[in-house]
Scaffold this motif. Structure first.
Motif, PDB file in Angstrom:
ATOM      1  N   LEU A  62       4.829 -20.304 -15.729  1.00 14.63           N
ATOM      2  CA  LEU A  62       3.753 -19.485 -15.198  1.00 14.63           C
ATOM      3  C   LEU A  62       2.964 -18.885 -16.347  1.00 14.63           C
ATOM      4  N   GLY A  63       1.638 -18.910 -16.210  1.00 15.30           N
ATOM      5  CA  GLY A  63       0.786 -18.419 -17.279  1.00 15.30           C
ATOM      6  C   GLY A  63       0.537 -16.929 -17.262  1.00 15.30           C
ATOM      7  N   MET A  64       0.389 -16.335 -16.069  1.00  8.44           N
ATOM      8  CA  MET A  64       0.045 -14.909 -16.011  1.00  8.44           C
ATOM      9  C   MET A  64       0.218 -14.354 -14.603  1.00  8.44           C
ATOM     10  N   PHE A  65       0.447 -13.051 -14.534  1.00 10.12           N
ATOM     11  CA  PHE A  65       0.481 -12.317 -13.264  1.00 10.12           C
ATOM     12  C   PHE A  65       0.354 -10.831 -13.551  1.00 10.12           C
ATOM     13  N   LEU A  66       0.032 -10.052 -12.522  1.00 10.54           N
ATOM     14  CA  LEU A  66      -0.072  -8.607 -12.677  1.00 10.54           C
ATOM     15  C   LEU A  66       1.321  -7.998 -12.760  1.00 10.54           C
ATOM     16  N   ALA A  67       1.498  -7.062 -13.696  1.00 11.57           N
ATOM     17  CA  ALA A  67       2.809  -6.459 -13.884  1.00 11.57           C
ATOM     18  C   ALA A  67       2.659  -5.153 -14.635  1.00 11.57           C
ATOM     19  N   ALA A  68       3.741  -4.410 -14.690  1.00  5.46           N
ATOM     20  CA  ALA A  68       3.826  -3.248 -15.564  1.00  5.46           C
ATOM     21  C   ALA A  68       4.592  -3.651 -16.822  1.00  5.46           C
ATOM     22  N   PRO A  69       4.395  -2.931 -17.938  1.00  3.18           N
ATOM     23  CA  PRO A  69       4.983  -3.363 -19.208  1.00  3.18           C
ATOM     24  C   PRO A  69       6.498  -3.503 -19.212  1.00  3.18           C
ATOM     25  N   ASP A  70       7.214  -2.710 -18.389  1.00  2.00           N
ATOM     26  CA  ASP A  70       8.667  -2.786 -18.480  1.00  2.00           C
ATOM     27  C   ASP A  70       9.232  -4.082 -17.908  1.00  2.00           C
ATOM     28  N   ASP A  71       8.394  -4.881 -17.249  1.00  3.64           N
ATOM     29  CA  ASP A  71       8.844  -6.214 -16.848  1.00  3.64           C
ATOM     30  C   ASP A  71       9.267  -7.029 -18.060  1.00  3.64           C
ATOM     31  N   ILE A  72       8.616  -6.780 -19.191  1.00  6.38           N
ATOM     32  CA  ILE A  72       8.909  -7.548 -20.403  1.00  6.38           C
ATOM     33  C   ILE A  72      10.334  -7.271 -20.864  1.00  6.38           C
ATOM     34  N   ALA A  73      10.702  -5.995 -20.912  1.00  5.63           N
ATOM     35  CA  ALA A  73      12.071  -5.655 -21.310  1.00  5.63           C
ATOM     36  C   ALA A  73      13.079  -6.243 -20.336  1.00  5.63           C
ATOM     37  N   TYR A  74      12.765  -6.198 -19.044  1.00  4.53           N
ATOM     38  CA  TYR A  74      13.654  -6.787 -18.037  1.00  4.53           C
ATOM     39  C   TYR A  74      13.865  -8.277 -18.307  1.00  4.53           C
ATOM     40  N   MET A  75      12.795  -9.007 -18.597  1.00  2.00           N
ATOM     41  CA  MET A  75      12.911 -10.459 -18.783  1.00  2.00           C
ATOM     42  C   MET A  75      13.703 -10.807 -20.034  1.00  2.00           C
ATOM     43  N   VAL A  76      13.571  -9.974 -21.066  1.00  2.00           N
ATOM     44  CA  VAL A  76      14.340 -10.229 -22.280  1.00  2.00           C
ATOM     45  C   VAL A  76      15.808  -9.880 -22.067  1.00  2.00           C
ATOM     46  N   GLN A  77      16.060  -8.712 -21.492  1.00  2.00           N
ATOM     47  CA  GLN A  77      17.436  -8.240 -21.344  1.00  2.00           C
ATOM     48  C   GLN A  77      18.207  -8.980 -20.256  1.00  2.00           C
ATOM     49  N   GLN A  78      17.526  -9.325 -19.169  1.00  2.00           N
ATOM     50  CA  GLN A  78      18.219  -9.906 -18.027  1.00  2.00           C
ATOM     51  C   GLN A  78      18.044 -11.418 -17.891  1.00  2.00           C
ATOM     52  N   LEU A  79      16.938 -11.942 -18.404  1.00  2.00           N
ATOM     53  CA  LEU A  79      16.649 -13.369 -18.205  1.00  2.00           C
ATOM     54  C   LEU A  79      16.708 -14.182 -19.487  1.00  2.00           C
ATOM     55  N   GLY A  80      16.998 -13.537 -20.613  1.00  2.00           N
ATOM     56  CA  GLY A  80      17.169 -14.264 -21.860  1.00  2.00           C
ATOM     57  C   GLY A  80      15.888 -14.736 -22.517  1.00  2.00           C
ATOM     58  N   ALA A  81      14.750 -14.161 -22.138  1.00  2.00           N
ATOM     59  CA  ALA A  81      13.480 -14.544 -22.742  1.00  2.00           C
ATOM     60  C   ALA A  81      13.317 -13.859 -24.101  1.00  2.00           C
ATOM     61  N   ALA A  82      12.247 -14.215 -24.823  1.00  2.00           N
ATOM     62  CA  ALA A  82      11.968 -13.632 -26.135  1.00  2.00           C
ATOM     63  C   ALA A  82      10.717 -12.764 -26.054  1.00  2.00           C
ATOM     64  N   TYR A  83      10.766 -11.597 -26.684  1.00  2.00           N
ATOM     65  CA  TYR A  83       9.611 -10.708 -26.673  1.00  2.00           C
ATOM     66  C   TYR A  83       8.349 -11.406 -27.175  1.00  2.00           C
ATOM     67  N   GLU A  84       8.525 -12.265 -28.194  1.00  2.00           N
ATOM     68  CA  GLU A  84       7.379 -12.915 -28.824  1.00  2.00           C
ATOM     69  C   GLU A  84       6.570 -13.765 -27.855  1.00  2.00           C
ATOM     70  N   ASN A  85       7.171 -14.135 -26.737  1.00  2.00           N
ATOM     71  CA  ASN A  85       6.516 -15.067 -25.817  1.00  2.00           C
ATOM     72  C   ASN A  85       5.540 -14.379 -24.863  1.00  2.00           C
ATOM     73  N   PHE A  86       5.490 -13.039 -24.892  1.00  2.00           N
ATOM     74  CA  PHE A  86       4.683 -12.332 -23.906  1.00  2.00           C
ATOM     75  C   PHE A  86       3.591 -11.494 -24.554  1.00  2.00           C
ATOM     76  N   GLY A  87       2.534 -11.278 -23.806  1.00  2.00           N
ATOM     77  CA  GLY A  87       1.459 -10.385 -24.198  1.00  2.00           C
ATOM     78  C   GLY A  87       0.919  -9.696 -22.969  1.00  2.00           C
ATOM     79  N   MET A  88       0.046  -8.710 -23.192  1.00  2.00           N
ATOM     80  CA  MET A  88      -0.556  -7.997 -22.058  1.00  2.00           C
ATOM     81  C   MET A  88      -1.993  -7.623 -22.362  1.00  2.00           C
ATOM     82  N   GLY A  89      -2.789  -7.670 -21.324  1.00  2.00           N
ATOM     83  CA  GLY A  89      -4.140  -7.152 -21.380  1.00  2.00           C
ATOM     84  C   GLY A  89      -4.348  -6.187 -20.232  1.00  2.00           C
ATOM     85  N   PRO A  90      -5.460  -5.466 -20.221  1.00  2.00           N
ATOM     86  CA  PRO A  90      -5.742  -4.560 -19.101  1.00  2.00           C
ATOM     87  C   PRO A  90      -5.946  -5.343 -17.815  1.00  2.00           C
TER      88      PRO A  90
END
Length: 470
Positions: free
Chosen positions: A298-326
């Motif tokens: 998936l390329g993008m969706f609306l979210a709050a920033p703490d989704d990123i921490a959830y995906m790294v801590q719970q789903l094994g993703a890497a912080y480097e793979n994500f970004g955010m815009g307004p």
């Protein structure tokens, strides 16, 4: 709307067991039960604006202490209790720990009705009407000032405003969030898009989604929810982004069956059926899009920033793979958060002790939850742009400490941080309204021949019924 750990207005339905852990082992001996401040309200100092006297003996119970499963968070809690006790040696903190979801709805509602909430209890910003309907929280206006909460002037007034009713303050914040556009940087690069400049309009989102979906291999460009109240939550956010409302200013009528609501609905319908850029699997709810973007589907969706921490801590993703815009559109963004309220009817000494604790733990830059050096040392995430309720000098200091101790590339969120969008609170009776609006989202995303006008008209009538019900 959301599901845990920072601000999750969507409460899950798990069975919850509540246990109490008394942390008096961290306190020096001499705290007596006779001094627990459980007498009549108004005992102690006659001046509510005066800070807590360190000589005051009092015991306070506090909701949502981290459970044993969250070892690092519990360690920090205990450290903060010990540090707090050095300042207030006669205050005993009794933390109540709840395995799983702290604010599970049946427990929360039953607790309010039974008046069994702790002295200091955890709520979401959207819970204030329910708490007041049950006469559950103290008006703490007279107790909160720049002596009891020194950084008060630097707390975003919009955040404090969400904790007020008729000009009276009923809580102090612990965290807040605003929604933005979460992106998969890897897929952006593969599609020839600039991950440092996420789309800023819905037309740009649509164009970028097409390019990402063209990568093939089951990759969707843009994702959205349409089940379990989360579809209505996102529809609300998207309407807000274009300057619209879900409920009018009277709070009695739906306000989305108009040009803005139709624009949101038709854009999503076009992306789903004309562009084929939203994937074939629909009726998604919270957690589904996170799994998709974390696995590069998936390329993008609306979210709050703490989704990123959830995906790294719970789903094994890497912080480097994500970004955010307004949030695209940029008129308003759906906002929310968490706070603590103080139980109605407890003594003045208990109220003062509660405010002293909340100031120490949650509202002091460099201490408690804002001790980013400690957070990093405990291998917890640092750099996610929330909580972000500070203004002025407090914001400067907190931003600098957050960046200095970051465990992730904070530059990935620069577009989000540098382009703040005004936050807008969830509508009244949010969960009931979201349930209705799920039907709009599911209709758009599962039916190629969906009649947008009919979907919105039906939802409008149903929301008006919800608002008319006391």
């Amino acid at each position: 709307m959301r599901t845990a750990p920072l601000r999750r207005t969507r409460r899950t339905g798990a069975v919850v067991l509540v246990s109490a852990l008394t942390l008096t082992a961290l306190a020096a001996c001499g705290t007596s039960s006779s001094g627990n401040g459980s007498g009549n309200p108004g005992s102690g100092s006659s001046d509510p604006a005066a800070p807590l006297d360190p000589k005051t003996k009092v015991t306070i119970t506090i909701d949502c202490m981290p459970p044993a499963a969250k070892a690092a968070e519990l360690k920090e809690w205990k450290e903060d209790v010990a540090a707090f006790h050095k300042i207030y040696p006669n205050v005993t903190i009794e933390g109540r720990s709840t395995p799983g979801q702290c604010l599970e709805p049946p427990r929360f509602t039953a607790m309010l009705k039974a008046k069994s909430q702790p002295d200091v209890f955890y709520t979401y910003f959207t819970d204030l009407p329910q708490v007041l309907d049950n006469d559950g929280a103290e008006d703490i206006t007279a107790y909160v000032n720049d002596k009891t909460v020194p950084a008060l002037k630097d707390i975003d007034p919009n955040v404090l405003g969400s904790l007020k009713h008729d000009g009276k303050l009923y809580g102090l914040p612990t965290s807040n969030y605003t929604m933005g556009l979460l992106i998969n940087r890897k897929l952006f690069q593969q599609a020839g898009l600039d991950p440092d400049n996420p789309p800023r309009t819905w037309d740009e989102v649509r164009a970028a989604a097409k390019k990402i979906a063209a990568l093939g291999n089951g990759i969707a460009g843009y994702g959205d929810y349409s089940a379990a109240n989360t579809g209505g939550w996102h529809f609300t956010a998207e309407v807000y982004s274009l300057g619209g409302d879900i409920v009018d200013t009277s709070g009695k009528k739906a306000a989305f069956n108009n040009d803005i609501g139709k624009q949101v609905a038709r854009t999503l319908h076009g992306m789903r059926w004309e562009d084929d850029s939203m994937g074939k699997t629909q009726l998604l709810k919270w957690g589904d899009l996170q799994k998709q973007i974390a696995t590069d589907k998936l390329g993008m969706f609306l979210a709050a920033p703490d989704d990123i921490a959830y995906m790294v801590q719970q789903l094994g993703a890497a912080y480097e793979n994500f970004g955010m815009g307004p949030i695209p559109g940029g008129k308003n963004t759906l906002a929310g958060g968490n706070n603590y309220m103080i139980k109605k009817g407890i003594s003045a000494d208990k109220i003062k002790a509660a405010i002293a604790w909340l100031n120490f733990k949650n509202l002091t830059v460099g201490k408690g939850q804002f001790d980013w050096a400690r957070t990093k040392a405990d291998q917890l995430p640092v750099g996610v742009p929330q909580p972000n309720f500070w203004l002025g000098e407090s914001k400067k200091k907190d931003d600098a400490a957050r960046a200095a101790n970051a465990t992730m590339p904070v530059a990935n969120f620069k577009a989000f941080m540098d382009n703040p969008v005004p936050g807008k609170a969830e509508p009244p009776k949010a969960q009931e309204i979201y349930k209705v609006l799920d039907n709009v989202m599911s209709g758009i995303l599962t039916n190629k021949d969906a009649d947008v006008d009919k979907l919105l008209s039906t939802a409008e009538a149903q929301v008006n019924q919800v608002l008319a019900t006391q």
